[in-house]
Structure formats: structure tokens, C-alpha cells
Design a protein around this motif. Structure first.
Motif, PDB file in Angstrom:
ATOM      1  N   PRO B  43       2.703  -0.848  16.600  1.00  0.00           N
ATOM      2  CA  PRO B  43       3.539  -1.584  17.551  1.00  0.00           C
ATOM      3  C   PRO B  43       3.495  -0.991  18.964  1.00  0.00           C
ATOM      4  CG  PRO B  43       4.905  -0.323  16.003  1.00  0.00           C
ATOM      5  CD  PRO B  43       3.499  -0.267  15.498  1.00  0.00           C
ATOM      6  N   MET B  48      -0.402   4.019  23.791  1.00  0.00           N
ATOM      7  CA  MET B  48      -0.777   5.387  23.400  1.00  0.00           C
ATOM      8  C   MET B  48      -2.149   5.737  23.983  1.00  0.00           C
ATOM      9  SD  MET B  48       0.101   5.688  19.366  1.00  0.00           S
ATOM     10  CE  MET B  48       1.728   5.359  18.710  1.00  0.00           C
ATOM     11  N   VAL B  77       6.444   5.905  16.020  1.00  0.00           N
ATOM     12  CA  VAL B  77       7.748   5.819  15.364  1.00  0.00           C
ATOM     13  C   VAL B  77       7.621   5.937  13.838  1.00  0.00           C
ATOM     14  CG1 VAL B  77       8.950   4.589  17.202  1.00  0.00           C
ATOM     15  CG2 VAL B  77       7.591   3.300  15.540  1.00  0.00           C
ATOM     16  N   SER B  78       6.499   6.490  13.391  1.00  0.00           N
ATOM     17  CA  SER B  78       6.273   6.778  11.957  1.00  0.00           C
ATOM     18  C   SER B  78       6.582   5.583  11.057  1.00  0.00           C
ATOM     19  CB  SER B  78       7.125   7.977  11.522  1.00  0.00           C
ATOM     20  OG  SER B  78       6.825   9.094  12.299  1.00  0.00           O
ATOM     21  N   TYR B  80       4.527   3.500   9.343  1.00  0.00           N
ATOM     22  CA  TYR B  80       3.635   3.229   8.201  1.00  0.00           C
ATOM     23  C   TYR B  80       2.867   1.910   8.335  1.00  0.00           C
ATOM     24  CZ  TYR B  80       4.691   7.161   5.091  1.00  0.00           C
ATOM     25  OH  TYR B  80       4.783   8.410   4.525  1.00  0.00           O
ATOM     26  N   ALA B  81       2.922   1.255   9.499  1.00  0.00           N
ATOM     27  CA  ALA B  81       2.176   0.000   9.646  1.00  0.00           C
ATOM     28  C   ALA B  81       0.677   0.287   9.599  1.00  0.00           C
ATOM     29  CB  ALA B  81       2.554  -0.691  10.952  1.00  0.00           C
ATOM     30  N   CYS B  82       0.266   1.421  10.201  1.00  0.00           N
ATOM     31  CA  CYS B  82      -1.156   1.761  10.230  1.00  0.00           C
ATOM     32  C   CYS B  82      -1.663   2.090   8.826  1.00  0.00           C
ATOM     33  CB  CYS B  82      -1.399   2.929  11.190  1.00  0.00           C
ATOM     34  SG  CYS B  82      -0.263   4.311  10.983  1.00  0.00           S
ATOM     35  N   THR B  93       0.343   8.113   8.843  1.00  0.00           N
ATOM     36  CA  THR B  93       1.707   8.449   9.283  1.00  0.00           C
ATOM     37  C   THR B  93       2.120   9.850   8.828  1.00  0.00           C
ATOM     38  OG1 THR B  93       2.225   6.103   9.119  1.00  0.00           O
ATOM     39  CG2 THR B  93       4.087   7.609   9.380  1.00  0.00           C
ATOM     40  N   MET B  97      -0.574  11.638  12.318  1.00  0.00           N
ATOM     41  CA  MET B  97       0.397  11.486  13.402  1.00  0.00           C
ATOM     42  C   MET B  97       1.467  12.578  13.350  1.00  0.00           C
ATOM     43  SD  MET B  97      -1.063   9.136  14.944  1.00  0.00           S
ATOM     44  CE  MET B  97      -0.070   8.574  16.319  1.00  0.00           C
TER      45      MET B  97
HETATM   46  S1  SF4 Z   1       3.135   5.145  12.145  1.00  0.00           S
HETATM   47 FE1  SF4 Z   1       1.135   4.325  12.730  1.00  0.00          FE
HETATM   48  S2  SF4 Z   1       1.560   2.208  13.321  1.00  0.00           S
HETATM   49 FE2  SF4 Z   1       3.529   3.236  13.257  1.00  0.00          FE
HETATM   50  S3  SF4 Z   1       3.869   3.909  15.370  1.00  0.00           S
HETATM   51 FE3  SF4 Z   1       2.877   5.634  14.300  1.00  0.00          FE
HETATM   52  S4  SF4 Z   1       0.698   5.334  14.689  1.00  0.00           S
HETATM   53 FE4  SF4 Z   1       1.691   3.406  15.181  1.00  0.00          FE
END
Ligand code: SF4
Ligand code: SF4
Lengths: 255, 399
Positions: B43, B48, B77-78, B80-82, B93, B97
Motif C-alpha cells: 500500500p 518507498m 506497516v507490516s 503481510y500483503a506482499c 514481512t 522488512m
Molecule cells: S508488509 Fe509488505 S506490503 Fe505491507 S507495507 Fe510492508 S512491505 Fe508493504
């Protein structure tokens, strides 16, 4: 190379409600949570910034208190080189005159070029520590400092005045500076680094012997401000309240 | 498959790359296809400097110092979408990250807002900077008295881990009190830790402060070990995630369920109590740490559908594609920083989607969300009538 000494103390943390001890002359230490004096935290940051910028060594001196070990290790993790804890009868009753004499005694041994401490603290009842230490060490003092740079035998200190004025002052070393704010806000140090310091750094404990509190104020009574019964609540609708207000102003000779 | 060590790496980069293998499925990172699905779905990937895919390509080139110098990893923002879209199942995540944030933190490259939340957590055991002694003050004046384990002195079926925001945040305290009402209505035998409870530490961990997480977990572990209980339940998906997936590795092992899983088991009992509270069109937001991180999607919906008068409608992004509220991984304490960088608030996007469904109520199941979404609803066009309620509150209202 500048030899910098920071004087830091723990003060009551206002997140908890303060209570008065049975003696009626001091805070109840049992429920007290202590926190590094915010201004001392800034003094520490300033000292470490100076070390990083122009070299030197930073020694921190703190009186013994609950949490003093942790505070010292945290400062070491930020970059201080040497930690000293003063041991003595620092429980209730100690004033800043006594503390400043103890600080000065320990600092003198270190032959500091520069002594930094917070400009004030929430438990200063008899003046702030900085000027007293300067007096006992025979050094000059400048307070309300928010930025320091060292050049040879002198430092340039930025002193804050009310009304948004700032003066740049050249101060001959050795000197004591009362720090209002560090150039940068106090940094964060990861807990893993603090834990590492707990294993590797040593705290040099020094007995201070009898404390000399002369010249300081003695607390006779400590109490929560008492509400005076001077307020009169005006009842009624707008007209009545307004009429009564005018009456009161007249009585007071204001209109 | 790429090699474990790459010769032109600096020792720092080498060590960092190697450490990514320690996370479960961590070695999958070697198989990254550079498809950029991750960066695309992220998102905040568009603001970034190093969204996950690019970070991997730089790492492979042996360059990591630039990543630590850029502060843009604090946009993560951790959520988990990725992880959800990665065809190679790379734990981006919890691995890449979070590890990158840990290095940022060690390097002292950390936004001031986040710093205070971490200092508060360390000092007071909660990120809000409140007195730990007041952790159970939300319960003052409630009837019957809220059972605190230390006073109860007997085993209970259920230990309710209340959590930080449910204990202290005035808006979320309403949800907490509603949950208390619900547990009592169902006749559950439970207790809370009160002042002995500390922050679960999960969001601090995902914000890079692993050491602090361990300190907090140890404190909670010690408190748990003093009492006897059948299982732990919590209304906070972040606490749930910590207790379920992270605490066991530290030797703190207890059965734990999110309240939605727990209540669904009591669905018959609940249905018998529910009278309804009028006709309502409701849409449900899947919290990242209940949905994507822990695959609990059905229980919340079953609870909502059990309430007479509720019509459940879905937002465009739902279940695995749910949009993050922006509060995870330290985002709760980075609102100012993230807004400055992106000019956007994730909670605004979510509330806009909710308003687009013409729902009366946006239902949630995480304590971060009522304050975030209520704030958003005040500013997002067309959302001013949207009511934000935790499922708990909808259930309690219908009793
Ligand atoms: S967890 Fe992945 S998708 Fe979510 S903000 Fe962090 S890098 Fe982006
Ligand atoms: S989605 Fe997975 S495979 Fe694709 S670039 Fe991202 S990490 Fe690599």
C-alpha cells in the motif's frame, strides 16, 4: 581532546500520582517511580554529540537511586566512556547543595574541561545543581544552553533568552554549562545494546561520606495546594448572571 | 538456486543477508523472481525507496548500506500483503522488512514518534505512556467486579489478555467493557492479569525492536506462570499473533484464541441471547493480523451473520486482499511521519471503500481500528455517517 563530565540524576516520574510521606516533609519514596531528569538527558546527548564531532571522553556521574544502574548503562550504550555512581545517604532529605558538593568532589578528581548538566529538574527545591557545582569547582557557569561547540581552550555556547532571543557566548574552559536542550533530541538506543553494556561496562562506585547540606533550604512542610474558598458560582439565566456580574464589578470598584 | 554467500558482499551486507535465512521459510529469498508483485501490492510501496522486491535486487548486488541510510523502510506497516502475493512464498514481512527495521533501529535511524512509543513500552509496559498501575482502570465501577487473577486466587477456564489499547485508549475501552458484558452474559469463567499484564510487544517487534519484545514477553511469561488457566483469549490480533506465533519460541507456550474464534464456539449460546438491534447494513474489515497473518476469515463473519437484522456486505478488498488500516508494524506510532512522506492515510482509503458499499456500519475486530477509522470517517467525503464498531460492540448492543 575534551574531557567532558555529565552530571545526571533521577527525579520523580510524573506519570504516577505523587504522594507525601508520613513525615510530611518529603515525597513518599515507596510509590515513587524515578526517571532521568529530562534536562540531564539532553546534557548527555549534547556530550555524546560533542564527543562524536570533536573527540574526547565522556564520564557520567549519578547519585545512587532505584534505576540508576539502568540509566548509566543506557547512557553507556549511547556512547559514554565511563560511569560513576555516588554512594551515600541520598534517600529523603538531601538537597541540591549537598548533591552539588558530592558531584563537585567526584568531578574534581577527573579534571574536566567541560561539565554539562541539566539546567533544572522538577525536584530542585533549593536552586539548580549547575551553578552550585560551578561554585564548588571554582569554574564559570552559563545556563539555558541549547547547543555547544568546542574550539581549543574555549567553547561557543548558544544561550536561550525569553522572547526568542539567542546569544552565542564564548566561554573559557574549564566551565560548567546548564543544558536546556541538546542540539538533537536524545537518541534511542536498542535494548539489545543496553543489555550488552550491562555485561561489558563497569560502574565505578564511589562513597561520598557525610553529605554537607549547609546553605540549602530545609523543608518544613510539604502539601498539596489547598483550595481557597474564594470562588462564587453564579446561578440563574444569562440576564441574572450578567446583572450579578455588574454588581460584583461595582463592588470591586472596577466599573 | 543462488548461493548462501556472495563473495562481493561487505561483511555487514553478508551478515544481514544470512540472517534472513533464520526466519521460517527464510531461504526462499534465494528464489526471488523479481516479479515485483510485492512492491506493486504494497500500500505504500510507491513512496518507498526500497519496496521489498527492489531491496532484494540491491541486496543481491551487495548493496545494503543505502537501504539503511534511507528512512523509507519506516513506511512499511507490516501488513503481510506482499507475503500474500509472493509466488515464491518469501516471508517478506516477518523476515526482510522487519530485519531491515532492526538494522535501522540499531543504526539510530528512527523517527521520533516511534522512539517515544518504544521508550514508553520499555518504561511503563505500554506504548501509550500510561501508568502500569492503571492498567485495569477501565474496569472501575463495573458490576460485577472484574476478576483479577492476583485477587481471585483460583484457576479459571479462560485468561483474558486485555492488551494495550483495550486497557488504556478511551474509545477502545468501550469495546473492552462490552466484551466484559458479553463474557458475563455467556457465563464464562475468566480472569485478567490487571497491572501484572504488559504489552504483548508484537508491534514493537515488527517495528524493529526485537530486544524490547523479548523483555515484554518475558514479563508476560512470568505473570502467566503464576496462575492456572485453560487457555488465553484476547480481543487484540497483535497480541494473538505474538502469543500464538512468537512467544512459543521463547518458551512461553499456551493455547490462545482470538475472541472471534472463541465466541464462534459459543455461537448457539450467543444466538439464544441475541434480540437484535434493528436493521443494519454492515461491512467487515479483515485486520491484517487476524486475516493474512493468521488466516481467520470466517469466524468474524459468522458472528456478524448471527446478529438478527444485520445484512453483511463485502468491500472491494476483503479477506486476503484486505487493505491495511495503517496501524501495524509501528504504523500506529508513525502517523505523522508516514503522512509527511505520502500525503495519504491508509485508514482513509479503507473508510472510503466502506462508504462505497453504502454500509451503515464498518465492523472491525482489532483495537487499533475504531480510533483510526473513526478519525478517517470524519474527513473522508461520503463517510460522515459511517459508524465504526467492533463486532463485540455489535453483539453486546443486540443482547
Ligand atoms: S508488509 Fe509488505 S506490503 Fe505491507 S507495507 Fe510492508 S512491505 Fe508493504
Ligand atoms: S513477490 Fe516474491 S518473487 Fe516477486 S519480487 Fe517480490 S519477493 Fe520476489
Amino acid at each position: 581532546m575534551t574531557n567532558i563530565v555529565v552530571l545526571a540524576k533521577l527525579v520523580p516520574d510524573l506519570v504516577e500520582e505523587l504522594e507525601i510521606a508520613e513525615s510530611g516533609t518529603a515525597l513518599d519514596m515507596e510509590w515513587l517511580r524515578l526517571i532521568i531528569n529530562e534536562f540531564d538527558n539532553h546534557a548527555t546527548e549534547q556530550a555524546i554529540i560533542l564527543k562524536e564531532r570533536s573527540g574526547g571522553e565522556v564520564t557520567v556521574i549519578a547519585p545512587e537511586a532505584e534505576g540508576a544502574n539502568e540509566m548509566l548503562y543506557t547512557i553507556a550504550a549511547k556512547g559514554a566512556d565511563r560511569l560513576i555512581m555516588l554512594k551515600g545517604d541520598f534517600e529523603d532529605g538531601i538537597n541540591n547543595h549537598a548533591l552539588a558538593r558530592a558531584f563537585a568532589g567526584a568531578a574534581k578528581e577527573l579534571k574536566p574541561d567541560l561539565v554539562l548538566t541539566g539546567v533544572q529538574a522538577n525536584d530542585d527545591l533549593d536552586g539548580s545543581v549547575g551553578p552550585l557545582v560551578a561554585e564548588y569547582l571554582g569554574m564559570s557557569y552559563v545556563g539555558y544552553i541549547s547547543g555547544v561547540s568546542v574550539s581549543g581552550e574555549t567553547v561557543v555556547a548558544r544561550k536561550e533568552y525569553p522572547g526568542g532571543l539567542i546569544a552565542e557566548m564564548e566561554v573559557t574552559l574549564p566551565a560548567v554549562l546548564g543544558i536546556q536542550a541538546g542540539e538533537e533530541p536524545p537518541r534511542y538506543v536498542a535494548i539489545s545494546k543496553v543489555r550488552q553494556m550491562m555485561k561489558t561496562a563497569t560502574i565505578d562506585e564511589q562513597e561520598v561520606g557525610d553529605l554537607d547540606a549547609s546553605g540549602g533550604a530545609m523543608v518544613q512542610r510539604m502539601y498539596v495546594p489547598e483550595a481557597a474558598e474564594r470562588a462564587e458560582m453564579l446561578e440563574g439565566d444569562e440576564e441574572e448572571v450578567a446583572a450579578r456580574l455588574v454588581e460584583i464589578f461595582k463592588e470591586a470598584g472596577l466599573v | 538456486m543462488a548461493a548462501n554467500t556472495i563473495s562481493h558482499f561487505s561483511p555487514f551486507t553478508q551478515e544481514f543477508y544470512q540472517s534472513l535465512f533464520d526466519v521460517a521459510d527464510g531461504e526462499n529469498i534465494k528464489t526471488c523472481l523479481q516479479c515485483a508483485n510485492c512492491s506493486g501490492v504494497c500500500p505504500l510501496g510507491y513512496v518507498m525507496d526500497f519496496p521489498p522486491g527492489r531491496m532484494i535486487s540491491w541486496l543481491r548486488a551487495g548493496i545494503f548500506d543505502e537501504v539503511v541510510e534511507s528512512d523509507s523502510v519506516w513506511m512499511c506497516v507490516s501488513c503481510y500483503a506482499c507475503v500474500e502475493v509472493c509466488p515464491k512464498n518469501i516471508p517478506l514481512t516477518p523476515g526482510l522488512m522487519t530485519r531491515a527495521k532492526e538494522e535501522m533501529l540499531l543504526a539510530g535511524n528512527i523517527p521520533t514518534e516511534l522512539q517515544s512509543a518504544l521508550e514508553f513500552s520499555q518504561r511503563y509496559g505500554n506504548p501509550l505512556g500510561e501508568s502500569p498501575r492503571k492498567r485495569a482502570e477501565w474496569a472501575n465501577g463495573l458490576e460485577p467486579e472484574v476478576p483479577i487473577m492476583r485477587k481471585l486466587k483460583r484457576p479459571v477456564d479462560v485468561l483474558w489478555f486485555v492488551g494495550d489499547y483495550p486497557s488504556y485508549h478511551p474509545r477502545v475501552q468501550q469495546t473492552t467493557r462490552a466484551f466484559f458484558k458479553l463474557l458475563n452474559a455467556l457465563g464464562i469463567d475468566f480472569g485478567i492479569l490487571g497491572p501484572e499484564e504488559s504489552s504483548d510487544g508484537d508491534s514493537q517487534r515488527l517495528a524493529g525492536e526485537r530486544g524490547l519484545f523479548e523483555v515484554l514477553a518475558e514479563k508476560n511469561g512470568k505473570a502467566f506462570s503464576k496462575y492456572e488457566f485453560g487457555e488465553i483469549i484476547t480481543t487484540d490480533p497483535h497480541a494473538y499473533n505474538a502469543l500464538k506465533n512468537e512467544y512459543p519460541a521463547l518458551g512461553i507456550k499456551y493455547p490462545v484464541r482470538h475472541y472471534t474464534e472463541f465466541l464462534v464456539e459459543h455461537l448457539d449460546g450467543i444466538k439464544a441471547l441475541l434480540k437484535g438491534n434493528g436493521e443494519m447494513r454492515v461491512t467487515y474489515h479483515d485486520p491484517c493480523y487476524l486475516g493474512r497473518a493468521n488466516s481467520v476469515y470466517d469466524a468474524p463473519r459468522e458472528l456478524l451473520e448471527a446478529i438478527p437484522g444485520i445484512e453483511l456486505v463485502e468491500m472491494e478488498h476483503n479477506r486476503t486482499t484486505s487493505l491495511c488500516c495503517g496501524g501495524g508494524g509501528g504504523g500506529m506510532w508513525l502517523d505523522g511521519f508516514q503522512w509527511e512522506k505520502s500525503g495519504a492515510r491508509l485508514s482513509d482509503w479503507r473508510v472510503k471503500e466502506a462508504a462505497d458499499t453504502q454500509a451503515d456500519v464498518l465492523a472491525v475486530a482489532c483495537p487499533y481500528e475504531p480510533p483510526r477509522f473513526e478519525d478517517a470517517a470524519k474527513t473522508v467525503a461520503g463517510a460522515d455517517k459511517l459508524i465504526v464498531k467492533d463486532i463485540i460492540e455489535l453483539l453486546a448492543d443486540a443482547l
